[in-house]
Scaffold this motif. Sequence first.
Motif, mmCIF file in Angstrom:
data_model
loop_
_atom_site.group_PDB
_atom_site.id
_atom_site.type_symbol
_atom_site.label_atom_id
_atom_site.label_comp_id
_atom_site.label_asym_id
_atom_site.label_seq_id
_atom_site.Cartn_x
_atom_site.Cartn_y
_atom_site.Cartn_z
ATOM 1 N N THR A 1 0.855 -1.177 0.000
ATOM 2 C CA THR A 1 0.000 0.000 0.000
ATOM 3 C C THR A 1 0.895 1.232 0.000
ATOM 4 O O THR A 1 2.127 1.131 -0.020
ATOM 5 C CB THR A 1 -0.913 0.025 1.235
ATOM 6 O OG1 THR A 1 -0.091 0.155 2.424
ATOM 7 C CG2 THR A 1 -1.737 -1.265 1.342
ATOM 8 N N GLU A 2 0.269 2.425 0.044
ATOM 9 C CA GLU A 2 1.063 3.648 0.073
ATOM 10 C C GLU A 2 1.923 3.730 1.327
ATOM 11 O O GLU A 2 3.004 4.325 1.317
ATOM 12 C CB GLU A 2 0.138 4.865 0.000
ATOM 13 C CG GLU A 2 -0.550 5.032 -1.339
ATOM 14 C CD GLU A 2 -1.381 6.296 -1.394
ATOM 15 O OE1 GLU A 2 -1.374 7.042 -0.378
ATOM 16 O OE2 GLU A 2 -2.033 6.537 -2.422
ATOM 17 N N ASN A 3 1.447 3.127 2.414
ATOM 18 C CA ASN A 3 2.125 3.258 3.696
ATOM 19 C C ASN A 3 2.917 2.020 4.117
ATOM 20 O O ASN A 3 3.751 2.099 5.013
ATOM 21 C CB ASN A 3 1.106 3.582 4.800
ATOM 22 C CG ASN A 3 0.340 4.863 4.512
ATOM 23 O OD1 ASN A 3 0.916 5.832 4.045
ATOM 24 N ND2 ASN A 3 -0.953 4.851 4.792
#
Length: 391
Positions: free
Chosen positions: A321-323
């Motif tokens: 994911t983005e994180n």
Amino acid sequence: MRYTYYILMILMMFACGGNDSAIQKANMLSQEIGKRFAPDGREAIYTTSFSMSSNGSLVVSGETSLPKAKLALFSSLEELNVHLVDSLVMLPEDKMGNKIWGLINLSVVNLRSHPKHSAELVSQAIMGTPVKVLNKKNSWYQIQTPDKYIAWVDEAALNLRTKEEMMDWRNAKRVVFIPHFQVAKDEKGQETITDIVAGSILEVQKENSKYLLLNLPDKREIRLNKSDCMDFDLWKSKEIKEPAILTQLAKEFMGRPYLWGGTSSKGVDCSGFVKSVYFMNGIVLARDASLQFLHGDTISPEQGFRDLSEGDLVFFGRKATENKKQRVTHVGMYIKDGEFIHSSGRVKINSFDPEAENYSNYRTVTWLGGRRVLNRLGEEGIVRVSEHPWY
């Protein structure tokens, strides 16, 4: 080239900042070397620390199992133009003497993350597995198995050997035990000596038309039926002509209990299961699922499970994911027609096909893709026993 670039950038950066210490520079150089030579601590040891002596020398401490990493480190540190004191221990330590090799001496031994019985069970090794001995603490030995995995084992599990004794073992007539499990008795077939599991490697002492008298690594003697054993040289040289042979063996594990760290026919974790199936066919895979994910031809999730072939490894876990980064947490082996076999609670078969009775939605949505290892035999992480120098 990228490694050289990083080293030059570090040196240039600190050349412009005279207030920064040699210790800071050394730590940054060491970190880059660690990334290059020892990216995963499960397969290599590389720990360093730095201090300044009273006379202004840079003291290099720590330990490593990689001669090339130590050489690269000191080569880079010379660019700092300070006197270096070498306190970096090269494993195996000198205190080990000439017995820096060994054979697993029990049917299945537990490999721990630290030298104590209460430490995490990270893997196992079976009788006759050759290992390199790196260190000793009290009654525990730090060893490296043929798949490069590093862990601790208690002394009862290990028969220490010199380099010459290991060569004698490699040249001896040996057999591989084929059935999943058996209790082995003495020459007369009366007293129980040990249990024994599939894949165990034993030396032949003598034989007749029906039985083999075999030496365990510590020279205990057991009698086994000839029909339960296969000549080691024949076994290690056999080819996987059809991947169906992998499926057939994998299905013999059906219902076997899941065991965290397990790599034997008594109990397996997910990566230990596929590792055992491939090892019984003469191939040494990397130990953990996240390590196995690094090797072989890639079949991406976007390609879909229909691009998988029998014998491919299939991986599951957390998607990126983005994180958060992608994280591999599980592995199985593809059979065909959308089905894969894996150790999850027990060894069982599930399907990617939503129409199938054994469909697993959880595994399907967490599928990270596959790896085709049969096309990459002989490469890093997919080594034939016949080509492995330890055997």
